[in-house]
Design an enzyme around this catalytic site. Structure first.
Site, PDB file in Angstrom:
ATOM      1  N   GLU A   1      41.431  21.690  37.773  1.00 36.22           N
ATOM      2  CA  GLU A   1      41.254  21.619  39.223  1.00 36.22           C
ATOM      3  C   GLU A   1      41.059  20.211  39.786  1.00 36.22           C
ATOM      4  OE1 GLU A   1      38.292  24.533  40.258  1.00 36.22           O
ATOM      5  OE2 GLU A   1      39.687  26.179  39.853  1.00 36.22           O
TER       6      GLU A   1
ATOM      7  N   GLU B   1      43.958  30.509  36.578  1.00 33.90           N
ATOM      8  CA  GLU B   1      42.746  31.182  37.032  1.00 33.90           C
ATOM      9  C   GLU B   1      43.039  31.949  38.306  1.00 33.90           C
ATOM     10  OE1 GLU B   1      39.304  28.770  37.635  1.00 33.90           O
ATOM     11  OE2 GLU B   1      39.561  27.632  35.768  1.00 33.90           O
TER      12      GLU B   1
END
Length: 501
Positions: free
Chosen positions: A194, A314
């Site tokens: 991320e 995810e």
């Protein structure tokens, strides 16, 4: 607007054991998936050129202060990997932080009582990771390693911090590539989790351009093991358009990741629901019909234009709100059902296996045993065949009339709507056995809903359970056990028979 750090509610205490009422599925057998993998257009192919689909689960903990996957305070790691396989997940994404490479790091919160996790005693974090990778491979699961954080303290916007410079990040990535060289259970590495503002894509500033950093790190990994896949997440903002952390891959069209080894890049997006954070598209009056267009813009176009494979590394939700339920149903449909498209589909690993992800929950409930069958059920259409196991479970020996066993069936809990039971298999012969099979017939309408440490078939009221790969070999006088959940309740102990080979 953007996702806060997931709150890992990870007290290192044993969870209360609650009844297991999981709706297990048997993982599909398949020949595809052997060896290392590579890409071709939007597909991932195995060593023989057969397409494969990653359909997996995130199991976190190595990136936290426990320095090891969570839940080992409650269960044996092998039983959890067996359960993942039984539910139809074929890949495990394992987050870690660079702390696990420090000699001072010691994994904690592992329960060794009753023989649980016995072979992890005395091991450091990397040694435990070795065991998990090895057993996953025996079970036919693949592993993707995820550099989740530079240290256990929290996620970082960029791939480096003042305490963990880029040189350390790359050195540790290379160390992992070398550690698992030749172990094709590990098919690739997710370079950094991320990236977000001020990380950019294509801006040309080596201090913030994530695309350039991914090329440097990816080439470093491939210099050690050119067979690995390189998973590259997006950023938060591109050309003034923002989205989820790591979920914006709009820049790939103009600035693709270019590595020294062809056919190794898989782009990875993250996508979440309102239980994680609000986004403007959730309040669009056309929701959820607007979502495919959103996904197309941020990352889906890469797949649809045959640029490269796309892996949603995810996605998750508590499912507490109607909006989140609609979001998950829409996303699953967008990812393409396996029955229709096979492996010509988006790849995915759900967040998470763990119940202690504060803003999503997990596939397991808080007892670390019971499956959230509603949440797991949403994923049924996009699950995919498993892969050939690496072997290594059990041993030879036995045979002839001396290969004999007995089985003891015990109901451990019964709550009316269901029950849990354990079966203990004992080698009553004079030589080691390499496999066993237990059979019983219920007098009522009971059905097995989940089984761990064994596989099963049920025909009417008759159940046949056979050993898992890790507990088929039993020495004379020794025992192996497996457990299961059943429904409805009233599960009295039937007569059981045991056959050994």
């Amino acid at each position: 607007m953007f996702r806060n750090l997931r709150r890992a509610l990870c007290a290192a205490v044993a969870a209360l054991l609650l009844p297991l009422a999981a709706g297990a599925q048997t993982a599909h057998a398949a020949e595809a998936g052997a060896g290392y993998w590579h890409t071709s257009g939007r597909q991932i192919l195995d060593a023989a050129g057969q397409p494969v689909r990653v359909a997996g689960i995130n199991w976190f903990g190595f990136e936290t202060g426990n320095h090891v996957v969570h839940g080992l305070w409650s269960r044996d790691y092998k039983s959890m990997i067996d359960q993942m396989k039984s539910l139809g997940y074929n890949t495990i994404r394992i987050p870690y932080s660079d702390d696990i490479f420090k000699s001072s790091t010691v994994p904690n919160s592992i329960d060794f009582s009753g023989g649980k996790n016995a072979d992890l005693q005395g091991l450091g974090s990397l040694g435990v990771l070795d065991k998990i990778v090895s057993y996953a491979g025996q079970d036919g699961l693949k592993v993707i390693l995820d550099r989740h954080r530079p240290d256990a303290g929290g996620q970082s916007a960029l791939w480096y911090t003042s305490a963990v410079p880029e040189s350390t990040w790359i050195a540790n990535l290379k160390a992992l590539a070398a550690r698992y060289q030749g172990q094709d259970t590990v098919v690739g590495i997710d370079l950094h989790n991320e990236p977000h503002d001020p990380a950019c894509w294509g801006c040309g500033d080596t201090a913030t351009d994530w695309r350039l950093a991914a090329q440097r790190a990816g080439n470093a990994v491939l210099s050690v093991n050119p067979n690995l896949l390189i998973f590259v997440e997006g950023v938060q903002t591109f050309n003034g358009v923002s989205g989820w952390w790591g979920g914006n891959l709009m820049g790939v069209a103009q600035y693709p990741v270019q590595l020294n080894v062809a056919n190794r890049v898989v782009y990875s997006a993250h996508d979440y629901a309102t239980s994680v954070a609000q986004q403007s598209w959730f309040s669009d009056p056309t929701f959820p019909a607007n979502m495919p267009g959103i996904w197309d813009k941020y990352w889906g176009y890469i797949f649809k234009q045959n640029i490269a494979p796309v892996w949603v590394g995810e996605f998750g939700t508590t499912l507490a709100s109607t909006v989140d339920q609609k979001w998950l149903a829409a996303l699953v449909s967008y990812l393409r059902p396996t029955s229709t498209y096979g492996a010509d589909s988006f790849h995915w690993t759900f967040w998470s296996w763990n119940p202690n992800s504060g803003d999503t929950g997990g596939i397991l409930k808080d007892d670390w045993q019971t499956v959230d069958t509603v949440k797991d059920g949403y994923l049924a259409s996009i699950k995919a065949p498993g892969f050939p196991g690496t072997g290594g479970g059990g041993g030879g020996g036995g045979g002839g009339s001396s290969a004999t066993c007995s089985a003891a069936y015990t109901v451990s809990s019964d709550w009316g709507g269901g029950f849990n039971a354990e079966v203990k298999v004992t080698n009553t012969g004079t030589t080691a056995i390499s496999s066993w099979k237990v059979t019983w017939t219920w007098s009522g309408s009971q059905q097995v809903t989940s089984m761990w440490n064994a596989s099963y078939t049920q025909a009417g009221a008759t159940v046949t359970a056979t050993n898992a790969s890790h507990n088929g070999s039993v020495a004379p006088g020794a025992s192996a056990s497996f457990g299961f959940g059943g429904a409805p309740g009233g599960g009295g102990a039937p007569a059981v028979t045991c056959a050994a080979a």
